[in-house]
Design a protein around this motif. Sequence first.
Motif, PDB file in Angstrom:
ATOM      1  N   ALA A  37       5.891  10.128  -1.114  1.00  0.00           N
ATOM      2  CA  ALA A  37       6.177   8.980  -0.262  1.00  0.00           C
ATOM      3  C   ALA A  37       6.300   7.726  -1.119  1.00  0.00           C
ATOM      4  O   ALA A  37       5.650   7.600  -2.148  1.00  0.00           O
ATOM      5  CB  ALA A  37       5.075   8.794   0.772  1.00  0.00           C
ATOM      6  N   SER A  38       7.152   6.837  -0.690  1.00  0.00           N
ATOM      7  CA  SER A  38       7.276   5.567  -1.398  1.00  0.00           C
ATOM      8  C   SER A  38       6.826   4.444  -0.468  1.00  0.00           C
ATOM      9  O   SER A  38       6.831   4.584   0.751  1.00  0.00           O
ATOM     10  CB  SER A  38       8.716   5.333  -1.859  1.00  0.00           C
ATOM     11  N   VAL A  39       6.436   3.336  -1.058  1.00  0.00           N
ATOM     12  CA  VAL A  39       5.939   2.194  -0.306  1.00  0.00           C
ATOM     13  C   VAL A  39       6.856   1.017  -0.579  1.00  0.00           C
ATOM     14  O   VAL A  39       7.223   0.758  -1.721  1.00  0.00           O
ATOM     15  CB  VAL A  39       4.487   1.843  -0.731  1.00  0.00           C
ATOM     16  N   SER A  40       7.218   0.311   0.491  1.00  0.00           N
ATOM     17  CA  SER A  40       8.083  -0.851   0.347  1.00  0.00           C
ATOM     18  C   SER A  40       7.295  -2.036  -0.203  1.00  0.00           C
ATOM     19  O   SER A  40       6.085  -1.970  -0.389  1.00  0.00           O
ATOM     20  CB  SER A  40       8.667  -1.229   1.709  1.00  0.00           C
ATOM     21  N   GLU A  41       8.011  -3.136  -0.383  1.00  0.00           N
ATOM     22  CA  GLU A  41       7.333  -4.369  -0.752  1.00  0.00           C
ATOM     23  C   GLU A  41       6.522  -4.868   0.449  1.00  0.00           C
ATOM     24  O   GLU A  41       6.664  -4.348   1.547  1.00  0.00           O
ATOM     25  CB  GLU A  41       8.341  -5.432  -1.206  1.00  0.00           C
ATOM     26  N   LEU A  42       5.739  -5.877   0.242  1.00  0.00           N
ATOM     27  CA  LEU A  42       4.924  -6.448   1.298  1.00  0.00           C
ATOM     28  C   LEU A  42       5.799  -7.303   2.203  1.00  0.00           C
ATOM     29  O   LEU A  42       6.530  -8.176   1.734  1.00  0.00           O
ATOM     30  CB  LEU A  42       3.809  -7.308   0.690  1.00  0.00           C
ATOM     31  N   PHE A  43       5.758  -7.022   3.504  1.00  0.00           N
ATOM     32  CA  PHE A  43       6.460  -7.835   4.495  1.00  0.00           C
ATOM     33  C   PHE A  43       5.453  -8.781   5.119  1.00  0.00           C
ATOM     34  O   PHE A  43       4.311  -8.394   5.396  1.00  0.00           O
ATOM     35  CB  PHE A  43       7.066  -6.964   5.603  1.00  0.00           C
ATOM     36  N   CYS A  44       5.864 -10.004   5.367  1.00  0.00           N
ATOM     37  CA  CYS A  44       5.019 -10.993   6.041  1.00  0.00           C
ATOM     38  C   CYS A  44       5.778 -11.491   7.258  1.00  0.00           C
ATOM     39  O   CYS A  44       6.786 -12.175   7.134  1.00  0.00           O
ATOM     40  CB  CYS A  44       4.690 -12.158   5.120  1.00  0.00           C
TER      41      CYS A  44
END
Length: 146
Positions: free
Chosen positions: A33-40
């Motif tokens: 699994a990959s993780v995206s950047e942080l969304f705010c």
Amino acid sequence: MTRPPARKADGPPVTVRVVEYTVHTTPAGGGTASVSELFCLVTDLLDVEEYPALDLACAYPDRWGCETVIGHHKTDMGEGQPVLRSKDPEGVAQEMWALFAVYQAIHQLVGTAVDAAGIPPGRISFPHALAAATDTVTAGFSPSPA
């Protein structure tokens, strides 16, 4: 040290809620699994019981769908014209409904075309579909002889 610009007197401060999240994706064939950047996500929906953070995060992609529709109206369907030419609220509403109707009609044509050709809808760009529909409609109208 530089100071931030002074706040303009444009109204009272607004209380907001910030929801921070990442998106985890797994390739269709399996794997890591990959993780995206942080969304705010900044919102004025403050009640965490009524508007859980997960619900807001899951609804966020729908906002971009709306932004895409608005972008098509502003850039593709306007072609250098003012977006809304009407000068009164009723005229603006009528013009918006007309834009939505044309937008839906173009997407209906795209849907029919991709079904017939067996290709994914994402392969058809809205500006190209709009141009093809415009060319087809205007082809039947030739200038009358002088």
